[in-house]
Design a protein around this motif. Sequence first.
Motif, mmCIF file in Angstrom:
data_model
loop_
_atom_site.group_PDB
_atom_site.id
_atom_site.type_symbol
_atom_site.label_atom_id
_atom_site.label_comp_id
_atom_site.label_asym_id
_atom_site.label_seq_id
_atom_site.Cartn_x
_atom_site.Cartn_y
_atom_site.Cartn_z
ATOM 1 N N ARG A 87 0.813 -1.426 0.207
ATOM 2 C CA ARG A 87 -0.119 0.103 -0.050
ATOM 3 C C ARG A 87 0.881 1.427 0.008
ATOM 4 N NH1 ARG A 87 -4.128 -0.905 -2.601
ATOM 5 N NH2 ARG A 87 -4.560 1.296 -2.072
ATOM 6 N N PRO A 88 1.937 1.403 0.783
ATOM 7 C CA PRO A 88 2.904 2.764 0.687
ATOM 8 C C PRO A 88 3.432 2.864 -0.894
ATOM 9 C CG PRO A 88 3.478 1.611 2.616
ATOM 10 C CD PRO A 88 2.418 0.431 1.822
ATOM 11 N N VAL A 89 3.783 1.722 -1.312
ATOM 12 C CA VAL A 89 4.195 2.103 -2.774
ATOM 13 C C VAL A 89 3.124 2.693 -3.628
ATOM 14 C CG1 VAL A 89 5.165 1.006 -4.719
ATOM 15 C CG2 VAL A 89 6.281 0.727 -2.659
ATOM 16 N N LEU A 90 1.961 1.773 -3.629
ATOM 17 C CA LEU A 90 1.110 2.207 -4.541
ATOM 18 C C LEU A 90 0.486 3.606 -4.127
ATOM 19 C CD1 LEU A 90 -1.224 -1.185 -4.325
ATOM 20 C CD2 LEU A 90 0.204 -0.201 -6.148
ATOM 21 N N THR A 91 0.420 4.111 -2.876
ATOM 22 C CA THR A 91 0.001 5.263 -2.580
ATOM 23 C C THR A 91 1.104 6.392 -3.054
ATOM 24 O OG1 THR A 91 -1.079 4.547 -0.541
ATOM 25 C CG2 THR A 91 -0.638 7.118 -0.599
ATOM 26 N N ALA A 92 2.139 6.137 -3.095
ATOM 27 C CA ALA A 92 3.487 6.979 -3.600
ATOM 28 C C ALA A 92 3.386 7.360 -4.807
ATOM 29 C CB ALA A 92 4.820 6.348 -3.083
ATOM 30 N N LEU A 93 2.659 6.121 -5.758
ATOM 31 C CA LEU A 93 2.677 6.512 -7.173
ATOM 32 C C LEU A 93 1.553 6.536 -7.677
ATOM 33 C CD1 LEU A 93 5.366 3.485 -7.899
ATOM 34 C CD2 LEU A 93 5.890 5.816 -7.599
ATOM 35 N N ARG A 94 0.339 6.852 -6.704
ATOM 36 C CA ARG A 94 -0.794 6.863 -7.401
ATOM 37 C C ARG A 94 -1.108 8.070 -8.464
ATOM 38 N NH1 ARG A 94 -3.702 8.367 -1.310
ATOM 39 N NH2 ARG A 94 -2.430 10.177 -1.047
ATOM 40 N N ASP A 95 -0.465 8.931 -8.258
ATOM 41 C CA ASP A 95 -0.864 10.060 -9.197
ATOM 42 C C ASP A 95 0.388 9.883 -10.452
ATOM 43 O OD1 ASP A 95 -2.368 11.314 -7.458
ATOM 44 O OD2 ASP A 95 -0.699 12.476 -6.565
ATOM 45 N N ASP A 96 0.893 8.729 -10.619
ATOM 46 C CA ASP A 96 1.741 8.707 -11.890
ATOM 47 C C ASP A 96 1.471 6.895 -12.198
ATOM 48 O OD1 ASP A 96 3.700 7.994 -13.675
ATOM 49 O OD2 ASP A 96 5.300 8.890 -12.781
ATOM 50 N N PRO A 97 0.397 6.872 -12.967
ATOM 51 C CA PRO A 97 -0.103 5.433 -13.192
ATOM 52 C C PRO A 97 1.095 4.775 -13.983
ATOM 53 C CG PRO A 97 -2.063 6.789 -13.534
ATOM 54 C CD PRO A 97 -0.918 7.823 -13.516
ATOM 55 N N GLN A 98 1.705 5.452 -14.984
ATOM 56 C CA GLN A 98 2.751 4.726 -15.946
ATOM 57 C C GLN A 98 3.952 4.178 -14.924
ATOM 58 O OE1 GLN A 98 4.472 7.323 -18.994
ATOM 59 N NE2 GLN A 98 5.684 5.716 -19.717
ATOM 60 N N ALA A 99 4.399 5.042 -13.945
ATOM 61 C CA ALA A 99 5.420 4.809 -12.998
ATOM 62 C C ALA A 99 4.761 3.568 -12.203
ATOM 63 C CB ALA A 99 5.750 5.842 -12.027
ATOM 64 N N ARG A 100 3.695 3.392 -11.669
ATOM 65 C CA ARG A 100 2.964 2.506 -10.838
ATOM 66 C C ARG A 100 3.017 1.196 -11.611
ATOM 67 N NH1 ARG A 100 -2.709 3.297 -10.712
ATOM 68 N NH2 ARG A 100 -2.558 2.243 -12.663
ATOM 69 N N ASP A 101 2.685 1.323 -12.634
ATOM 70 C CA ASP A 101 2.538 -0.001 -13.699
ATOM 71 C C ASP A 101 4.027 -0.716 -13.974
ATOM 72 O OD1 ASP A 101 -0.210 0.152 -13.779
ATOM 73 O OD2 ASP A 101 -0.433 0.924 -15.628
ATOM 74 N N ALA A 102 4.972 0.229 -14.130
ATOM 75 C CA ALA A 102 6.072 -0.145 -14.383
ATOM 76 C C ALA A 102 6.822 -0.863 -13.163
ATOM 77 C CB ALA A 102 7.001 1.005 -14.763
ATOM 78 N N PHE A 103 6.366 -0.179 -11.843
ATOM 79 C CA PHE A 103 7.084 -1.013 -10.711
ATOM 80 C C PHE A 103 6.430 -2.071 -10.623
ATOM 81 C CE2 PHE A 103 6.952 -2.129 -6.180
ATOM 82 C CZ PHE A 103 8.280 -1.671 -5.911
ATOM 83 N N LEU A 104 4.941 -2.440 -10.554
ATOM 84 C CA LEU A 104 4.526 -3.427 -10.568
ATOM 85 C C LEU A 104 4.862 -4.600 -11.515
ATOM 86 C CD1 LEU A 104 0.613 -2.127 -9.807
ATOM 87 C CD2 LEU A 104 2.008 -3.242 -8.049
ATOM 88 N N GLY A 105 5.076 -4.427 -12.573
ATOM 89 C CA GLY A 105 5.475 -5.240 -13.695
ATOM 90 C C GLY A 105 6.949 -5.937 -13.286
ATOM 91 N N GLU A 106 7.691 -5.129 -12.791
ATOM 92 C CA GLU A 106 9.192 -5.626 -12.372
ATOM 93 C C GLU A 106 8.852 -6.251 -10.996
ATOM 94 O OE1 GLU A 106 12.566 -2.726 -12.090
ATOM 95 O OE2 GLU A 106 11.120 -1.327 -13.108
ATOM 96 N N TYR A 107 7.979 -5.935 -10.277
ATOM 97 C CA TYR A 107 7.857 -6.744 -8.899
ATOM 98 C C TYR A 107 7.208 -8.156 -9.329
ATOM 99 C CZ TYR A 107 6.197 -7.550 -4.101
ATOM 100 O OH TYR A 107 5.951 -7.835 -2.687
ATOM 101 N N ARG A 108 6.268 -7.939 -10.253
ATOM 102 C CA ARG A 108 5.359 -9.228 -10.543
ATOM 103 C C ARG A 108 6.385 -10.391 -10.968
ATOM 104 N NH1 ARG A 108 2.427 -6.949 -13.980
ATOM 105 N NH2 ARG A 108 0.631 -6.762 -12.737
ATOM 106 N N ALA A 109 7.217 -9.736 -11.935
ATOM 107 C CA ALA A 109 8.124 -10.853 -12.422
ATOM 108 C C ALA A 109 9.109 -11.564 -11.244
ATOM 109 C CB ALA A 109 9.130 -10.386 -13.393
#
Length: 263
Positions: free
Chosen positions: A213-235
């Motif tokens: 949740r802290p990461v998603l909150t920190a990146l909530r105004d930048d969907p592109q960055a949020r999705d990039a982080f999630l992609g790396e973390y998912r892998a």
Amino acid sequence: MTNAAPGWDPAQYLRHADHRARPFLDLLARVPGDPVRIADLGCGPGNVTALLADRWPTARITGYDNSPEMLAKARADHPRLAFEAADARTWAPAPGSHDLIISNATLQWVPGHADRFPDWIAALAPGGTLAFQVPGNFDAPSHRLMRDLAESPRWRDRLAATLRHDDAVLTPEAYLSRLTSLGCTVDAWETTYIHLLTGQDPVLDWVKGTGLRPVLTALRDDPQARDAFLGEYRAALREAYPSGPYGTPFPFRRVFAVARATG
């Protein structure tokens, strides 16, 4: 109840409600007596507060949380129960005002939470109980990979100070020591659950409701960055937690303490 005040999504949190409730039920089984005045500290969406009402239907139970989203969900889903806004970092009920103060997976969000124990023990009536469980899996791949990624060159400027570290909770021995020094009789233990999760990327789905949740909150105004982080973390999670024929095993350590005031 959080240090970094992340935004909460009750629906996401409740996606794994059965697994998340199991440690609370194990904690509840070790709580003695029939308390009349109960505080659920960090009640979240109220699903475990309802379990308290099931066990002690005549008790006066109040759930406390500092998340407006969680409180709104709790009040909507459990209108017969009482919920109030409060923060575990400052909550200090009147001396002798409770028979049971219980907390489920909340205190890891409160830096120095063991320093609050004297106030909470003082709030217990003679023979009253402080009971809590906290996740003890901060060195598990799910959390270590999250921290490693947040501290990597790509993300450290935005996220390095966002996440909790493995000192967010104490050992069972340390909790026992702190609580016995306050004159309590203490039962402290740990359990590692092996949750069998289903669906696509279920470990990622789990942490989206809590630790991430802290990461998603920190990146909530930048969907592109949020999705990039999630992609790396998912892998990274897919490699750390491979899916089997019946689902994805997810080991999860929990730390418990039940302290009974003897004064």
